[in-house]
Design a protein around this motif. Sequence first.
Motif, PDB file in Angstrom:
ATOM      1  N   LYS A   2      11.556  40.300  18.957  1.00 32.68           N
ATOM      2  CA  LYS A   2      10.684  39.324  19.605  1.00 32.68           C
ATOM      3  C   LYS A   2       9.540  39.968  20.383  1.00 32.68           C
ATOM      4  O   LYS A   2       8.496  39.353  20.582  1.00 32.68           O
ATOM      5  N   LYS A   3       9.765  41.237  20.824  1.00 31.92           N
ATOM      6  CA  LYS A   3       8.731  41.869  21.646  1.00 31.92           C
ATOM      7  C   LYS A   3       7.423  42.071  20.882  1.00 31.92           C
ATOM      8  O   LYS A   3       6.371  42.261  21.486  1.00 31.92           O
ATOM      9  N   ARG A   6       3.643  37.335  19.928  1.00 32.15           N
ATOM     10  CA  ARG A   6       2.953  36.801  21.114  1.00 32.15           C
ATOM     11  C   ARG A   6       3.901  35.902  21.911  1.00 32.15           C
ATOM     12  O   ARG A   6       4.578  35.052  21.324  1.00 32.15           O
ATOM     13  N   PRO A   7       3.924  36.042  23.241  1.00 30.78           N
ATOM     14  CA  PRO A   7       4.861  35.237  24.041  1.00 30.78           C
ATOM     15  C   PRO A   7       4.666  33.732  23.877  1.00 30.78           C
ATOM     16  O   PRO A   7       5.631  32.974  23.920  1.00 30.78           O
ATOM     17  N   ASP A  11       7.832  31.327  22.986  1.00 32.42           N
ATOM     18  CA  ASP A  11       8.211  30.253  23.899  1.00 32.42           C
ATOM     19  C   ASP A  11       8.140  28.861  23.289  1.00 32.42           C
ATOM     20  O   ASP A  11       8.724  27.921  23.812  1.00 32.42           O
TER      21      ASP A  11
END
Length: 367
Positions: A2-3, A6-7, A11
Amino acid sequence: MKKFVRPEIVDMKGYVPGEQPRAGEAVKLNTNENPYRASERVYDAIRKTAEEGLSCYPNPLGQAVREEVARKFAVSPDMVLCGNGSDDLLTILTRTFVGSGELLRLPSPSYVLYRSLAEIQGACCDQIAFHTDWTLPNTFFSDPRSSGGGDEPSNRLRLVFLPNPNSPSGTVVPKERILEMAEALPCPLVMDEAYADFAEENCIDLIEQCDKIIVTRTLSKSYALAGLRFGFLVAAPKFIEQMLKVKDSYNCDSLSLAAAAAALSDEEWRRENRQKILATREKLTERMRGLGFSVPDSQANFTWNTRQDMPVQPIYEYLKEHGFLVRYMNYPGWGDGLRISVGTDEQTDRCVDLIGEYLEVRAKTAS
Ligand SMILES: *Cc1c(COP(=O)(O)O)cnc(C)c1O
């Protein structure tokens, strides 16, 4: 892993479209598709285009369709943008007008995709609830900065989406009100007219009076072509010019461009189809009211059915067990309901019969 992502994307939940069972497995009254076969002109155009060959790229602007739309709606071709379904146009609009951290406004309950588009863009959503009678509060056209906010990005209202007729309610905001709203807003107002062909009026001619108004249309519903993926947008040329930089170079393929021009040219097919859908819609509305549901007057090809006295999710389940898919929706703080698309007379009658049966069985087991 996941890193690496893009957050904003990690989310978000992502838009979940209505269920698409395999052909023949259920009667689909859940995604507002048209139950009838499209104009024969469409099939002829697709066959002819395929025969001629697909080795060349399509016209990047879909110029022939732009001209067809321009003729039909008495606008100029440079006011028309073609899209791979109107969802493509909504994406282009969001990317063109709304920057990261800026504000996109939408009404609620309405089309859930708008929210996902804002999230992908890293934009903020300003959801404004309809009144319970499906009218819009005045805050829908206010400028966040003039009502006391500062100039931080989250107060910069860059785009407003308004589906008209709305989904799931099928209700409309009158034209005078829309013009008034567009004039007051500090940004463009996108009228998502996916269902306007089933309504009494539409906003395309308002663009001349207020160039902040942008209208999107689709062939998915009123032309019975959801499988084709074609939509178009009408706006001031200065906006189209900018949006052309954002769209994929060839966002519409040769087959859908040929089919769209053919579909749009067959006004008689559209008029007859509309009459059939409207007649079935009125019957559906009356019968559901007769069964005790609250149903607002719809100007679309579906109705929104709610009730106070019992949960409706079991009705959705019962219909599904019997081969009928409708859309169950539950909006936080608003309640749930069944959105039922207008099918053929036979499909629609059978669906309401099943709901009647469910209510009878439920009444018997309760007494
Ligand atoms: C169905 C729908 C669309 C999407 O149409 P496509 O052209 O199939 O992408 C857009 N807006 C609303 C409100 C819809 O219900």
